[in-house]
Design a protein around this motif. Structure first.
Motif, PDB file in Angstrom:
ATOM      1  N   ASP A   9      44.789  -1.077  85.006  1.00 64.18           N
ATOM      2  CA  ASP A   9      43.430  -1.225  84.497  1.00 64.18           C
ATOM      3  C   ASP A   9      42.923   0.141  84.075  1.00 64.18           C
ATOM      4  OD1 ASP A   9      40.827  -1.752  83.966  1.00 64.18           O
ATOM      5  OD2 ASP A   9      40.301  -2.466  85.963  1.00 64.18           O
ATOM      6  N   THR A  10      42.669   0.317  82.744  1.00 65.02           N
ATOM      7  CA  THR A  10      42.263   1.631  82.259  1.00 65.02           C
ATOM      8  C   THR A  10      40.954   2.081  82.886  1.00 65.02           C
ATOM      9  OG1 THR A  10      41.192   0.605  80.340  1.00 65.02           O
ATOM     10  CG2 THR A  10      43.461   1.343  80.075  1.00 65.02           C
ATOM     11  N   ALA A  11      40.099   1.145  83.272  1.00 69.54           N
ATOM     12  CA  ALA A  11      38.840   1.536  83.895  1.00 69.54           C
ATOM     13  C   ALA A  11      39.074   2.171  85.254  1.00 69.54           C
ATOM     14  CB  ALA A  11      37.930   0.312  84.033  1.00 69.54           C
ATOM     15  N   ALA A  12      40.247   1.905  85.852  1.00 68.10           N
ATOM     16  CA  ALA A  12      40.533   2.434  87.185  1.00 68.10           C
ATOM     17  C   ALA A  12      41.166   3.812  87.133  1.00 68.10           C
ATOM     18  CB  ALA A  12      41.449   1.478  87.938  1.00 68.10           C
ATOM     19  N   LEU A  13      41.554   4.298  85.955  1.00 69.53           N
ATOM     20  CA  LEU A  13      42.155   5.622  85.873  1.00 69.53           C
ATOM     21  C   LEU A  13      41.130   6.689  86.234  1.00 69.53           C
ATOM     22  CD1 LEU A  13      44.290   5.351  82.617  1.00 69.53           C
ATOM     23  CD2 LEU A  13      45.102   5.320  84.980  1.00 69.53           C
ATOM     24  N   PRO A  14      41.506   7.646  87.081  1.00 68.32           N
ATOM     25  CA  PRO A  14      40.549   8.684  87.499  1.00 68.32           C
ATOM     26  C   PRO A  14      40.267   9.652  86.354  1.00 68.32           C
ATOM     27  CG  PRO A  14      42.722   9.164  88.355  1.00 68.32           C
ATOM     28  CD  PRO A  14      42.819   7.811  87.717  1.00 68.32           C
ATOM     29  N   PRO A  15      39.168  10.387  86.417  1.00 72.46           N
ATOM     30  CA  PRO A  15      38.858  11.366  85.365  1.00 72.46           C
ATOM     31  C   PRO A  15      39.885  12.487  85.325  1.00 72.46           C
ATOM     32  CG  PRO A  15      37.306  11.545  87.198  1.00 72.46           C
ATOM     33  CD  PRO A  15      38.109  10.314  87.437  1.00 72.46           C
ATOM     34  N   LEU A  16      39.909  13.227  84.208  1.00 74.96           N
ATOM     35  CA  LEU A  16      40.918  14.255  83.995  1.00 74.96           C
ATOM     36  C   LEU A  16      40.804  15.410  84.980  1.00 74.96           C
ATOM     37  CD1 LEU A  16      40.891  14.413  80.091  1.00 74.96           C
ATOM     38  CD2 LEU A  16      42.586  13.336  81.561  1.00 74.96           C
ATOM     39  N   ASP A  17      39.619  15.643  85.524  1.00 71.97           N
ATOM     40  CA  ASP A  17      39.436  16.776  86.435  1.00 71.97           C
ATOM     41  C   ASP A  17      39.623  16.393  87.908  1.00 71.97           C
ATOM     42  OD1 ASP A  17      37.188  15.224  86.692  1.00 71.97           O
ATOM     43  OD2 ASP A  17      35.745  16.864  86.430  1.00 71.97           O
ATOM     44  N   THR A  18      40.221  15.242  88.164  1.00 78.99           N
ATOM     45  CA  THR A  18      40.477  14.813  89.538  1.00 78.99           C
ATOM     46  C   THR A  18      41.427  15.796  90.225  1.00 78.99           C
ATOM     47  OG1 THR A  18      40.192  12.498  88.914  1.00 78.99           O
ATOM     48  CG2 THR A  18      41.365  12.932  90.973  1.00 78.99           C
ATOM     49  N   ALA A  19      41.195  16.054  91.501  1.00 75.74           N
ATOM     50  CA  ALA A  19      42.033  16.981  92.257  1.00 75.74           C
ATOM     51  C   ALA A  19      43.494  16.521  92.247  1.00 75.74           C
ATOM     52  CB  ALA A  19      41.530  17.084  93.696  1.00 75.74           C
ATOM     53  N   PRO A  20      44.440  17.460  92.057  1.00 77.69           N
ATOM     54  CA  PRO A  20      45.862  17.077  92.001  1.00 77.69           C
ATOM     55  C   PRO A  20      46.332  16.311  93.232  1.00 77.69           C
ATOM     56  CG  PRO A  20      45.587  19.339  91.248  1.00 77.69           C
ATOM     57  CD  PRO A  20      44.249  18.893  91.774  1.00 77.69           C
ATOM     58  N   ALA A  21      45.867  16.701  94.421  1.00 77.07           N
ATOM     59  CA  ALA A  21      46.292  15.998  95.634  1.00 77.07           C
ATOM     60  C   ALA A  21      45.875  14.534  95.603  1.00 77.07           C
ATOM     61  CB  ALA A  21      45.720  16.686  96.865  1.00 77.07           C
ATOM     62  N   THR A  22      44.718  14.260  95.012  1.00 77.00           N
ATOM     63  CA  THR A  22      44.254  12.877  94.883  1.00 77.00           C
ATOM     64  C   THR A  22      45.158  12.097  93.928  1.00 77.00           C
ATOM     65  OG1 THR A  22      41.974  13.540  95.312  1.00 77.00           O
ATOM     66  CG2 THR A  22      42.306  11.411  94.247  1.00 77.00           C
ATOM     67  N   LEU A  23      45.579  12.742  92.837  1.00 79.36           N
ATOM     68  CA  LEU A  23      46.465  12.080  91.876  1.00 79.36           C
ATOM     69  C   LEU A  23      47.817  11.752  92.512  1.00 79.36           C
ATOM     70  CD1 LEU A  23      45.755  14.237  88.685  1.00 79.36           C
ATOM     71  CD2 LEU A  23      44.677  12.086  89.374  1.00 79.36           C
ATOM     72  N   VAL A  24      48.339  12.683  93.302  1.00 77.71           N
ATOM     73  CA  VAL A  24      49.604  12.425  93.985  1.00 77.71           C
ATOM     74  C   VAL A  24      49.446  11.275  94.975  1.00 77.71           C
ATOM     75  CG1 VAL A  24      51.344  13.387  95.536  1.00 77.71           C
ATOM     76  CG2 VAL A  24      50.458  14.765  93.663  1.00 77.71           C
ATOM     77  N   ALA A  25      48.313  11.252  95.684  1.00 79.44           N
ATOM     78  CA  ALA A  25      48.063  10.161  96.629  1.00 79.44           C
ATOM     79  C   ALA A  25      47.995   8.816  95.911  1.00 79.44           C
ATOM     80  CB  ALA A  25      46.768  10.421  97.394  1.00 79.44           C
ATOM     81  N   LEU A  26      47.419   8.785  94.723  1.00 77.52           N
ATOM     82  CA  LEU A  26      47.360   7.547  93.945  1.00 77.52           C
ATOM     83  C   LEU A  26      48.766   7.109  93.515  1.00 77.52           C
ATOM     84  CD1 LEU A  26      44.214   8.260  91.731  1.00 77.52           C
ATOM     85  CD2 LEU A  26      44.419   6.520  93.512  1.00 77.52           C
ATOM     86  N   ALA A  27      49.602   8.073  93.143  1.00 77.69           N
ATOM     87  CA  ALA A  27      50.980   7.733  92.776  1.00 77.69           C
ATOM     88  C   ALA A  27      51.746   7.195  93.980  1.00 77.69           C
ATOM     89  CB  ALA A  27      51.682   8.965  92.201  1.00 77.69           C
ATOM     90  N   ARG A  28      51.530   7.778  95.149  1.00 72.75           N
ATOM     91  CA  ARG A  28      52.164   7.259  96.368  1.00 72.75           C
ATOM     92  C   ARG A  28      51.726   5.821  96.636  1.00 72.75           C
ATOM     93  NH1 ARG A  28      50.487  11.297 100.865  1.00 72.75           N
ATOM     94  NH2 ARG A  28      51.177   9.545 102.149  1.00 72.75           N
ATOM     95  N   ASP A  29      50.438   5.566  96.437  1.00 77.24           N
ATOM     96  CA  ASP A  29      49.937   4.213  96.658  1.00 77.24           C
ATOM     97  C   ASP A  29      50.541   3.235  95.654  1.00 77.24           C
ATOM     98  OD1 ASP A  29      48.040   2.567  98.238  1.00 77.24           O
ATOM     99  OD2 ASP A  29      47.107   2.235  96.290  1.00 77.24           O
ATOM    100  N   ALA A  30      50.757   3.708  94.426  1.00 79.80           N
ATOM    101  CA  ALA A  30      51.409   2.856  93.425  1.00 79.80           C
ATOM    102  C   ALA A  30      52.820   2.503  93.859  1.00 79.80           C
ATOM    103  CB  ALA A  30      51.433   3.566  92.070  1.00 79.80           C
ATOM    104  N   GLY A  31      53.533   3.471  94.454  1.00 81.42           N
ATOM    105  CA  GLY A  31      54.869   3.185  94.966  1.00 81.42           C
ATOM    106  C   GLY A  31      54.841   2.224  96.135  1.00 81.42           C
ATOM    107  N   TYR A  32      53.853   2.367  96.992  1.00 81.27           N
ATOM    108  CA  TYR A  32      53.713   1.476  98.140  1.00 81.27           C
ATOM    109  C   TYR A  32      53.463   0.038  97.691  1.00 81.27           C
ATOM    110  CZ  TYR A  32      51.462  -0.646 102.234  1.00 81.27           C
ATOM    111  OH  TYR A  32      51.108  -1.498 103.264  1.00 81.27           O
TER     112      TYR A  32
END
Length: 326
Positions: A9-32
């Motif tokens: 869902d494109t509306a769920a994509l975080p903004p470009l200035d999101t902290a890198p650690a948060t982006l990695v956590a989102l990728a981990r959740d996608a794998g889960y």
């Protein structure tokens, strides 16, 4: 061609200035969760590369592709006296042909970020819109799309093209490795949860499997391997916040994730028994993704070779502090 897979869902994509650690956590959740779309590729690879190159970042899910293509200037500078004919253009617009193989989730992406050799003899990065490629469907072991993109004289306007240094090509590689490691960390956590739930509920000889000492020992190994991957990924995520310091931690995370897959999947399937191999088993869905992700973006051997070269190039005395963050 196979059935279209839903994109994030494109509306769920975080903004470009999101902290890198948060982006990695989102990728981990996608794998889960086994998220059906290129979330890790979008957040950890495509958008950062476009930002670093000074290109506009499209909205929506993105994928990333690399490989040799036939790339020429779309507007040849016929007055240029440098190099052979066609070696210079009046601008950076390109005409591109060829095939990009096994591109992750191409059918679910709005655009693809492509890195290849430019007509000037150096690397270029450019953005392809989904309507500009012809798609031949493919899949990995887990059934996730790995499509071939066929390009037939596609003209890419100059505003979607940038000449880039070799350092950005290296960054694309380690970012892809980190993205896969984050996905593996998430799926490893899923394997742990499924296995603990199974051994706690399954009874043999009048008691749960989890009460047997041999089962406890194997579960402890499983938790340990998953924790190793998570720790390595978290260390790399922390390093992303400091420019120029994330490449080596990303190598370590990718190498550890790839190395741990065999033990994680072995133990999880052993403790599940035959039920874990059935096609619709939640464990089967997790482990086939782990096997697929382990072998993508270079695989275990490739990441270990990078680390080995780093040591042999004279940084050996710094290896342990670099690994541990000390």
């Amino acid at each position: 061609m196979s059935t279209e897979s839903p994109a994030p869902d494109t509306a769920a994509l975080p903004p470009l200035d999101t902290a890198p650690a948060t982006l990695v956590a989102l990728a981990r959740d996608a794998g889960y969760r086994g998220a059906p779309g290129p979330l890790a590729e979008t957040l950890l690879v495509a958008r950062p590369l476009l930002a670093a190159a000074g290109l506009a970042v499209p909205d929506g899910p993105l994928t990333v592709a690399t490989g040799p293509l036939d790339v020429r200037f779309a507007h040849v500078d016929t007055d240029s006296r440098v190099g052979p004919s066609g070696a210079a253009g009046t601008d950076d617009a390109l005409r591109v042909s060829g095939t990009l193989h096994r591109v992750p989730w191409a059918r679910a992406a709005d655009a693809a970020v492509v890195l290849t050799e430019g007509p000037h003899g150096g690397p270029v990065i450019f953005v392809l819109e989904a309507a500009e490629w012809w798609q031949s469907a493919g899949a990995n072991l887990a059934g996730e799309p790995r499509d071939d993109l066929v390009l037939r004289e596609v003209t890419v306007p100059a505003e979607r093209v940038r000449r880039v240094p070799a350092a950005l090509v290296r960054e694309a590689a380690w970012r892809s490795g980190l993205a896969r490691a984050a996905l593996i960390a998430g799926a490893a956590r899923r394997c742990v949860e499924l296995t603990v739930a199974h051994t706690s509920s399954r009874r043999q000889f009048g008691r749960p499997l989890s009460r047997f000492q041999a089962v406890k020992q194997e579960e402890a190994k499983l938790v340990e391997e998953a924790a190793l991957v998570t720790a390595a990924v978290e260390a790399a995520a922390s390093a992303l916040a400091a420019p120029g310091s994330a490449e080596f931690p990303a190598w370590v995370a990718a190498a550890q994730a790839a190395a741990s897959v065999a033990e994680i999947t072995r133990i999880a399937h052993q403790l599940h028994g035959a039920i874990g191999f059935t096609e619709l088993s939640p464990l089967h869905l997790a482990t086939t993704r782990l096997w697929s992700w382990r072998d993508e973006d270079g695989g275990e051997r490739s990441w270990q070779q990078r680390i080995g070269r780093y040591v042999l190039d004279g940084a050996g005395e710094q290896l342990w502090p670099r690994v541990t963050g000390g």
